[in-house]
Design an enzyme around this catalytic site. Structure first.
Site, PDB file in Angstrom:
ATOM      1  CB  ALA A 154     -20.639 -65.240 -13.377  1.00 25.88           C
ATOM      2  CG  MET A 155     -19.687 -68.981  -9.471  1.00 27.17           C
ATOM      3  SD  MET A 155     -18.593 -70.301  -8.927  1.00 27.17           S
ATOM      4  CE  MET A 155     -17.046 -69.417  -8.740  1.00 27.17           C
ATOM      5  NE  ARG A 156     -20.134 -61.531 -10.790  1.00 25.06           N
ATOM      6  CZ  ARG A 156     -19.224 -61.852 -11.686  1.00 25.06           C
ATOM      7  NH1 ARG A 156     -18.469 -62.922 -11.496  1.00 25.06           N
ATOM      8  NH2 ARG A 156     -19.059 -61.137 -12.794  1.00 25.06           N
ATOM      9  CE1 TYR A 157     -24.025 -60.760 -11.530  1.00 26.62           C
ATOM     10  CE2 TYR A 157     -22.811 -61.971 -13.191  1.00 26.62           C
ATOM     11  CZ  TYR A 157     -23.001 -60.833 -12.443  1.00 26.62           C
ATOM     12  OH  TYR A 157     -22.166 -59.762 -12.601  1.00 26.62           O
ATOM     13  CB  THR A 158     -26.673 -69.273 -11.577  1.00 28.79           C
ATOM     14  OG1 THR A 158     -25.365 -69.690 -11.149  1.00 28.79           O
ATOM     15  CG2 THR A 158     -26.592 -68.722 -12.983  1.00 28.79           C
TER      16      THR A 158
END
Length: 824
Positions: A154-158
């Protein structure tokens, strides 16, 4: 179709409090319940066809120009361009610290791209994948997916930042060298196209599906594309095929490598027309050799192929025994691809590889479609066109010329503004004491400016307001003699640069070799190769194999040669087993019966004859192996309504004998087939055409009259007699050779003349021995009829009466004979 017009203030007849103005209700009726005539005047009648056409046209144009197709100049789709522009604004260059992808996606969606965040993030992820782009534009930190088809985290992790080559794409953007347009809500501006120094359209390629058109541009090698651009600069009249030769573009260069097996002529035709098929296959070789078997190692796979699914497909072939030369499949990939296939002892690795190319995604086709948006008079809207290679290069070169011209013009204007200020400094250097005295005696900045301009009037070559303001903002340390000399040196250098730029802008020669601006473009392309296409990065990954030696393989090479038995039931279920000792004890569905049980080699063919006169053939290996009920035969073939299997025959030469035509000119082969239909007609036909597997539709052997059906098909040799039995208890024995042998499908000849209500139930061939045919009467009694009991007569008669009363309900085989057993 009724269309409602909007009022001038953007509302539709409603007041600010949400209630209908003028006392109208929401239904458009007044308090009296009558329709308000003012609303009728706001309604415009439009045919539904025209309204739908107009709206669909707007939608399709939006998809084509604003979503699916890349621009020929920078090679980006709008979402990709907006991602890079947003990252530039956030200062996420290659030297910056990684930032959360969610922040980038949020800014892109909120400022420039009003679509779903998932589509924006998918585009961002793809721009960071080294197996998707030849030169990735984004440096990702975290899980950004894999070649196995795994999704990114998910973009919150990358996190992400730009790669160094992205700097060459955005390098000239700060000087406004390209056109800008309003974003979707008009609150800010965004570039129509990025001033890319990188020929990104060819280097990274593009894939997109619009409305009524699509694009599929393969990636290329940066060094080769730059050399092709330099070739075009050197010779504007060069042909497309000349660009696909030598050290220029050799063909696509996919990030996952692989081998391209097109000829030079095919590749040149693709680049000249803008469409065609590139045949791409993976790379494999024998990595280890041992007594137990070699190891075939796959190190490169075709572009766009999901490695996990490819390995799964290979394993499926191995474990279903369709690839018996391979013993085991191991996926040992890490960052590099490594799929090991353990071959059996004595297996030919080249044949295994040829089979994999044919039956797995290890070889694919890339359908090239060089469609993209080309510039128009309106800088914000491009026109979709399918281009040739030369046209794409031409558009990019002239785009670079436009960017370079705009950059030089902006630099010239900036230099002239700076020179104007420096000339003001130079003018007052000898009158510094006077300037300081005026400033000290002034009441403020405005008063000082007025007094200075009066002392040095502009109309007499003095100072204007801009120069005066710069003088008043000058720091005191700049009045030192050393600083004054620096200012004079700067003025001299800038005047020299102005002359160089003016000379470049005034040079409008079309000569690609002599024009100054074209020389700058040549230098840019050369430096691009030096900076971003070094020996490692510029090395070609996909090899071009213009001449390949095709290895001939047959299906028999990949079928384990072993004996098996095939059982077919009356209800049309079929299964294959290695050994069936007693067919009557085989597992069947309730109420079903065994129709036939044949034996043969797994490499041989089995023929299934249907009631409609069609023969369906398949290799025994392809039949479902099962110890249960098996599978419906309709899964294997394309049956018509009401069609059913009435006989099965093994084409194994050990079982069927010689079915080939006699080269000495015999009328019919030694072993052929006899078929009879329920209306009393019969024919003989050859089996040689059924010795190989057919299509799902089968092949016709008899043309059955409407309402009739084939009752049985058996092998014969032409010297037997045949006993035919009808439902009215009539039978006859006639020589088989009286039944015509047909070379093609036909109705046949009359075997037995039947009454109007009678029908033929079956027949039994006999070699002269006492062969028995068991029947069941309509009273449930079983009766055995011997072929030796009745005299032989000619065909076409009514036969003899088998019993005085009753009828025959069906013919029952005494028992399905046990299949022939072979020595293993």
């Amino acid at each position: 179709m009724a269309k409602r017009r909007s009022s001038a203030n953007g509302q539709t007849g409603k007041s600010g409090n949400g209630r209908a103005s003028g006392g109208r209700s929401k239904s458009g009726r007044g308090n009296s319940g009558q329709i308000d005539e003012s609303l009728l005047k706001e309604i415009e009648n439009i045919p539904l066809r025209l309204a739908a056409q107009d709206r669909y046209l707007n939608y399709s144009l939006s998809v084509i120009t604003s979503r699916a197709l890349p621009d020929v100049r920078d090679g980006f789709k709008p979402v990709q361009r907006r991602i890079l522009y947003t990252m530039l604004q956030q200062r996420l260059d290659s030297n910056a610290k990684h930032s959360k992808c969610a922040k980038v996606v949020g800014d892109v969606m909120g400022k420039y791209h009003p679509h779903g965040d998932s589509s924006i993030y998918e585009a961002l992820v793809r721009m960071s994948q080294a197996f998707s782009l030849r030169m990735p534009m984004i440096d990702g930190s975290g899980n950004f997916g894999s070649i196995d088809g795994d999704n990114a985290a998910a973009m919150r992790y990358t996190e992400c930042r730009m790669t160094p080559i992205a700097s060459a794409v955005l390098m000239d953007l700060s000087t406004r060298t390209v056109a800008f347009k309003q974003n979707y809500d008009g609150t800010r501006e965004e570039p129509v196209v990025l001033p890319s120094r990188v020929p990104n359209l060819l280097v990274n390629g593009a894939t997109g599906i619009a409305v009524g058109m699509a694009t599929n541009i393969p990636p290329h090698n940066l060094k080769e594309v730059c050399k092709a651009l330099l070739k075009l600069l050197s010779d504007p009249e060069i042909k497309d095929y000349q660009l696909v030769a030598g050290d220029a573009i050799q063909g696509p260069d996919f990030p996952t490598g692989g081998e391209i097996v097109n000829s030079k002529e095919e590749l040149r035709e693709i680049y000249a027309t803008g469409s065609g098929t590139v045949k791409l296959r993976g790379v494999a070789s024998v990595a280890e050799t041992s007594k137990s078997g070699d190891v075939l190692r796959i190190t490169e796979i075709p572009f766009g192929v999901n490695k996990a699914l490819m390995v799964e497909r290979i394993a499926e072939l191995v474990y279903s025994n369709k690839l018996p030369l391979v013993e085991e499949v191991r996926d040992l990939s890490s960052e590099d691809i490594r799929v090991d296939l353990l071959l059996k002892k004595g297996a030919d690795a080249n044949k295994v590889l040829a089979y994999l190319y044919k039956n797995t995604p290890l070889q694919t086709n890339f359908n090239v479609n060089l469609t993209c948006l080309t510039p128009t008079e309106n800088p914000e809207v491009g026109a979709p066109r399918r281009l040739s290679l030369k046209e794409i290069l031409w558009y990019f070169l002239h785009f670079r010329l436009d960017v370079l011209t705009a950059r030089l013009t902006n630099e010239l204007n900036s230099l002239l503004r700076r020179i104007h200020i420096l000339e003001g400094f130079a003018l007052i250097f000898d009158a510094l004491d006077m300037i300081i005295k005026i400033i000290r005696n002034s009441e403020g900045k405005a008063d000082a400016a007025d007094k200075i301009m009066k002392k040095f009037p502009a109309e007499k070559g003095g100072l204007d307001a801009e120069q005066t303001d710069a003088i008043l903002e000058l720091k005191l340390y700049r009045l030192a003699r050393l600083e004054i000399n620096l200012i004079l040196d700067e003025l001299k250098a800038k005047r020299k640069r102005v002359k160089e730029i003016e000379k470049l802008l005034a040079d409008d020669r079309e000569d690609y070799l002599s024009s100054g601006r074209w020389k700058l473009i040549r230098e840019e392309l050369t430096s691009l190769v030096t900076d971003y296409a070094s020996d490692v990065a510029g090395r070609r990954r996909s090899q071009i194999l213009t001449q390949t030696e095709e290895i001939e393989i047959t299906e028999e090479d990949f079928i384990v040669a072993e004996n098996c038995h095939v059982l077919v039931t009356v209800d049309g279920w079929v299964k294959r087993q290695k050994h069936i000792a007693d067919p009557s004890k085989s597992r069947l569905r309730q109420g079903d019966k065994v129709l036939a049980c044949v034996s043969g080699n797994t490499r041989e063919t089995i023929a299934f004859f249907s009631s409609l006169g069609v023969c369906y053939t398949a290799r025994m290996q392809d039949l479902p192996a099962s110890t249960g009920f098996g599978e419906p035969i309709q899964k294997l073939f394309k049956f018509k309504d009401g069609e059913r299997i009435i006989a099965a025959m093994s084409m194994d030469p050990r079982i069927i004998g010689n079915i080939a035509e006699d080269p000495k000119g015999s009328y019919y082969p030694e072993t052929h087939a006899l078929a009879a239909s329920s209306d009393g007609y019969a024919l003989r036909f050859g089996l040689q055409s059924f010795a190989e597997p057919s299509t799902r539709a089968g092949r016709r052997f008899s043309r059955v009259k409407a309402g009739a059906a084939i009752v049985d098909v058996v092998p014969v040799h032409g010297t037997e007699t045949v006993l035919a039995v009808s439902a009215d208890c009539r039978g006859m024995v006639c020589p088989v050779d009286e039944i015509n042998y047909l070379s093609g499908a036909g109705k046949g000849v009359l075997l037995m003349k039947l009454a109007t209500t009678d029908r033929l139930l079956g027949f039994k061939p006999s070699t002269g021995d006492r062969d028995l045919l068991t029947v069941v009467t309509n009273r449930g009694a079983k009766k055995t009829i011997s072929t030796a009991k009745y005299r032989v007569t000619s065909r076409g008669g009514r036969g003899i009466e088998l019993q005085k009363n009753g009828k025959i309900a069906e013919i029952v085989e005494n028992a399905v004979e046990p299949p022939t057993l072979f020595d293993e």
